[in-house]
Design a protein around this motif. Structure first.
Motif, PDB file in Angstrom:
ATOM      1  N   LYS A   1       1.571   5.760   5.694  1.00 17.24           N
ATOM      2  CA  LYS A   1       2.012   6.867   4.853  1.00 17.24           C
ATOM      3  C   LYS A   1       2.703   6.354   3.588  1.00 17.24           C
ATOM      4  O   LYS A   1       3.654   5.579   3.663  1.00 17.24           O
ATOM      5  CB  LYS A   1       2.983   7.769   5.619  1.00 17.24           C
ATOM      6  CG  LYS A   1       2.373   8.434   6.847  1.00 17.24           C
ATOM      7  CD  LYS A   1       1.303   9.434   6.451  1.00 17.24           C
ATOM      8  CE  LYS A   1       0.772  10.164   7.692  1.00 17.24           C
ATOM      9  NZ  LYS A   1      -0.299  11.123   7.344  1.00 17.24           N
ATOM     10  N   PRO A   2       2.263   6.807   2.410  1.00 12.29           N
ATOM     11  CA  PRO A   2       2.899   6.341   1.177  1.00 12.29           C
ATOM     12  C   PRO A   2       4.292   6.922   1.006  1.00 12.29           C
ATOM     13  O   PRO A   2       4.616   7.993   1.520  1.00 12.29           O
ATOM     14  CB  PRO A   2       1.960   6.859   0.084  1.00 12.29           C
ATOM     15  CG  PRO A   2       1.294   8.053   0.693  1.00 12.29           C
ATOM     16  CD  PRO A   2       1.139   7.721   2.152  1.00 12.29           C
TER      17      PRO A   2
ATOM     18  N   ILE B   1       6.192   0.773  -7.258  1.00 12.73           N
ATOM     19  CA  ILE B   1       7.409  -0.051  -7.291  1.00 12.73           C
ATOM     20  C   ILE B   1       7.206  -1.416  -6.645  1.00 12.73           C
ATOM     21  O   ILE B   1       8.144  -2.201  -6.557  1.00 12.73           O
ATOM     22  CB  ILE B   1       8.592   0.665  -6.613  1.00 12.73           C
ATOM     23  CG1 ILE B   1       8.314   0.915  -5.124  1.00 12.73           C
ATOM     24  CG2 ILE B   1       8.935   1.953  -7.343  1.00 12.73           C
ATOM     25  CD1 ILE B   1       9.559   1.259  -4.325  1.00 12.73           C
ATOM     26  N   MET B   2       5.993  -1.706  -6.196  1.00 14.16           N
ATOM     27  CA  MET B   2       5.673  -3.022  -5.628  1.00 14.16           C
ATOM     28  C   MET B   2       4.353  -3.505  -6.218  1.00 14.16           C
ATOM     29  O   MET B   2       3.485  -2.697  -6.540  1.00 14.16           O
ATOM     30  CB  MET B   2       5.521  -2.948  -4.105  1.00 14.16           C
ATOM     31  CG  MET B   2       6.683  -2.349  -3.370  1.00 14.16           C
ATOM     32  SD  MET B   2       6.472  -2.523  -1.563  1.00 14.16           S
ATOM     33  CE  MET B   2       7.499  -1.171  -1.005  1.00 14.16           C
TER      34      MET B   2
ATOM     35  N   ARG C   1       0.822  -1.216   0.000  1.00 11.84           N
ATOM     36  CA  ARG C   1       0.000   0.000   0.000  1.00 11.84           C
ATOM     37  C   ARG C   1       0.856   1.266   0.000  1.00 11.84           C
ATOM     38  O   ARG C   1       0.405   2.323  -0.439  1.00 11.84           O
ATOM     39  CB  ARG C   1      -0.932   0.000   1.215  1.00 11.84           C
ATOM     40  CG  ARG C   1      -2.076  -1.005   1.125  1.00 11.84           C
ATOM     41  CD  ARG C   1      -3.045  -0.840   2.295  1.00 11.84           C
ATOM     42  NE  ARG C   1      -4.246  -1.638   2.104  1.00 11.84           N
ATOM     43  CZ  ARG C   1      -4.401  -2.867   2.582  1.00 11.84           C
ATOM     44  NH1 ARG C   1      -3.402  -3.436   3.265  1.00 11.84           N
ATOM     45  NH2 ARG C   1      -5.515  -3.534   2.362  1.00 11.84           N
ATOM     46  N   MET C   2       2.079   1.171   0.528  1.00 15.28           N
ATOM     47  CA  MET C   2       2.944   2.340   0.621  1.00 15.28           C
ATOM     48  C   MET C   2       3.493   2.777  -0.728  1.00 15.28           C
ATOM     49  O   MET C   2       3.791   3.952  -0.935  1.00 15.28           O
ATOM     50  CB  MET C   2       4.131   2.040   1.555  1.00 15.28           C
ATOM     51  CG  MET C   2       3.798   2.054   3.027  1.00 15.28           C
ATOM     52  SD  MET C   2       5.173   1.396   4.026  1.00 15.28           S
ATOM     53  CE  MET C   2       6.550   2.400   3.473  1.00 15.28           C
TER      54      MET C   2
ATOM     55  N   ASP D   1       1.268   7.798  -3.728  1.00 12.95           N
ATOM     56  CA  ASP D   1      -0.074   8.280  -3.391  1.00 12.95           C
ATOM     57  C   ASP D   1      -1.002   8.169  -4.597  1.00 12.95           C
ATOM     58  O   ASP D   1      -1.573   9.146  -5.088  1.00 12.95           O
ATOM     59  CB  ASP D   1      -0.008   9.718  -2.879  1.00 12.95           C
ATOM     60  CG  ASP D   1       0.743  10.650  -3.811  1.00 12.95           C
ATOM     61  OD1 ASP D   1       1.579  10.174  -4.610  1.00 12.95           O
ATOM     62  OD2 ASP D   1       0.507  11.871  -3.754  1.00 12.95           O
ATOM     63  N   ILE D   2      -1.149   6.944  -5.058  1.00 13.42           N
ATOM     64  CA  ILE D   2      -1.976   6.635  -6.226  1.00 13.42           C
ATOM     65  C   ILE D   2      -3.406   6.382  -5.773  1.00 13.42           C
ATOM     66  O   ILE D   2      -3.647   5.616  -4.835  1.00 13.42           O
ATOM     67  CB  ILE D   2      -1.414   5.405  -6.956  1.00 13.42           C
ATOM     68  CG1 ILE D   2      -0.045   5.748  -7.564  1.00 13.42           C
ATOM     69  CG2 ILE D   2      -2.371   4.890  -8.013  1.00 13.42           C
ATOM     70  CD1 ILE D   2       0.689   4.548  -8.135  1.00 13.42           C
TER      71      ILE D   2
END
Length: 508
Positions: free
Chosen positions: A389-390, A84-85, A79-80, A395-396
């Motif tokens: 916190k992303p 990239i994940m 979720r962060m 913050d998509i």
């Protein structure tokens, strides 16, 4: 503006643990200085298997606490930073003489239920004769299991943690090595040497030693402390070939020596195979794959795939030294725990926290625990904050990457599709900062090498600490894979000339 020389916390080491600690501490209101002797993620933290995973095989060694902690972290991390994940499905072919089916089922049941899952699907048995992942495998494999874990761009994960730390007030210096640090009047007085030979002097109320393979060397050398705990250095090597299969699942293969090997879709056109486990006693900066390791990885694949691979098929390889927590003596490097230990010494007034062991999946938890100890020692009351916190660019909306990537491509229709997708993946919502005011591909500036335009180079230099070709080709991106055979040297030289020219212009 003159840079301050007094901080709450000096962090030594710009790998994933050091960057994570710097980010967490800065977000708690501490003034932070991070130094890294080379580039961010230039060693262990860019040489992983690129997985966010609980460690299914660690259940076999009864590492239930570690596995549960890692499983809890998977979805927090996904979720962060959804750029990239991403979730990844793994296929484990069933081989009767390796591990019994009942043991695999029990392991997967625990893996599914040791921690809450919302983003990741559970495990199930599959018929290899019907499932798409069975097509590349030899005919004798008819059954298997599928389960979920996560993929991560490990080097970018480190950079984004450092960037978030910087944006929360931290000072980050790469190519800056700690020379010495000693306690003086209740604080640390440290000296660091830059690549140009100049010295930086810093005072800090506390020091965090997150030097990875060098944690003991920093303790006993630069800090002049007694070393009570150590790390056991284990070399892990990987090979990369051209794409070996067309589907989007990864494989986990069981070897006769009871080790496991991952075979993973990599950078769209490649396959990543690894890792080995071998005791290491040399200089971690000089680690490299051996011919025996290459043959071992090829043999591991060839037991399962119809299409055989040989050392001649290796497009690229890399090796890293993992600093594993030293414990009971074992002849099997695979059995060494991947957990970590935090050692806090505040007996002389200025706290010293040393990090032993750890793995990428648990870096955020490690940093949270480390900063909790440091804040308590420093009399600070700020609590944990990183879980929700992303990271920069993460913050998509709704956390779904594909709709974001599609929208980004529509926003910049003049960008080639491959470049638009790469920008979206690497930079997330900050990709527009790379593009800036550009209205056409020409506005991005000259293409210096391998799909790398000047606009992106300026961003990597000014924002992400890139200073040379290797930083760009192998850590901030993996564009080095796409350079034609025989042209890597010229591409590297062109990029290094660009950085040298930019540095020269900056001094005038």
């Amino acid at each position: 503006m003159t840079e301050q020389n007094h901080y709450d916390l000096l962090v030594v080491g710009g790998g994933i643990n050091g960057a994570g600690i710097a980010r967490d501490a800065a977000g708690r209101g501490l003034s932070v200085f991070l130094c890294e002797q080379d580039d961010l993620a230039s060693h262990t933290s860019s040489a992983s298997t690129k997985l966010i995973h609980g460690g299914l095989r660690y259940l076999e060694y009864r590492e239930f606490g570690l596995v549960r902690k890692a499983l809890q972290e998977r979805e927090t991390l996904l979720r962060m930073a959804p750029h990239i994940m991403h979730p990844l499905r793994f296929v484990m072919p069933y081989v009767p003489n390796r591990r019994p089916a009942w043991l695999i089922r029990v392991g997967l049941f625990l893996y599914d239920h040791l921690a809450k899952r919302e983003l990741l699907r559970g495990s199930r048995a599959i018929d290899m004769r019907r499932h798409e992942s069975g097509a590349p495998l030899v005919d004798t494999i008819m059954r298997g299991f599928v389960y979920s874990d996560g993929w991560v761009d490990d080097a970018r994960l480190v950079v984004l943690n450092a960037l978030d730390a910087k944006e929360r007030g931290a000072t980050v210096h790469t190519r800056t090595k700690l020379v010495s640090a000693k306690r003086v009047n209740g604080e640390w007085l440290a000296q660091m040497r830059r690549a140009d030979g100049s010295i930086i002097a810093v005072r800090a109320r506390a020091l965090a030693n997150a030097a990875g393979p060098w944690v003991g060397e920093v303790l006993g050398g630069a800090l002049g402390q007694d070393v009570h705990h150590g790390v056991r250095l284990v070399k892990g090597s990987h090979i990369v070939t051209k794409r070996l299969f067309d589907h989007d699942h990864a494989y986990i293969f069981q070897n006769p020596d009871r080790r496991i090997i991952f075979v993973i879709p990599y950078e769209q056109d490649y396959t990543l195979i690894g890792t080995t486990d071998a005791e290491f006693t040399g200089d971690p900066q000089q680690v490299a794959i051996s011919d025996d390791e290459t043959r071992y990885l090829c043999d591991s694949v060839n037991r399962y795939f119809r299409r055989k691979v040989s050392p001649a098929d290796v497009h690229w390889s890399y090796s890293g030294v993992r600093p594993l927590l030293e414990g009971e003596d074992t002849g099997n490097p695979s059995a060494i725990t991947r957990d970590y230990r935090l050692e806090l010494d505040d007996s002389d007034g200025a706290p010293l926290l040393s990090v032993f062991g750890g793995k990428i999946t648990t870096f955020r938890k490690l940093a949270e625990e480390a900063c909790g100890l440091l804040c308590h020692a420093l009399g600070q009351s700020a609590g944990p904050w990183t879980a929700g916190k992303p990271l920069p660019g993460g913050d998509i909306d709704s956390g779904r990457f594909e709709p974001f990537a599609d929208g980004f491509a529509r926003r910049y229709p003049w960008l080639p599709a491959v470049l638009a997708r790469r920008y979206a993946r690497a930079y997330g919502t900050r990709a527009s900062r790379v593009i800036g005011d550009a209205k056409s591909i020409d506005d991005l500036g000259a293409e210096i090498a391998a799909g790398m335009h000047e606009a992106e180079l300026r961003y990597l230099r000014d924002v992400e600490w890139a200073t040379c070709a290797d930083d760009v080709l192998w850590r901030r991106t993996k564009l080095g894979l796409r350079v034609e055979a025989g042209r890597l040297g010229s591409a590297t030289a062109a990029l290094d000339r660009w950085f040298a020219s930019a540095d020269a212009s900056a001094t005038h």
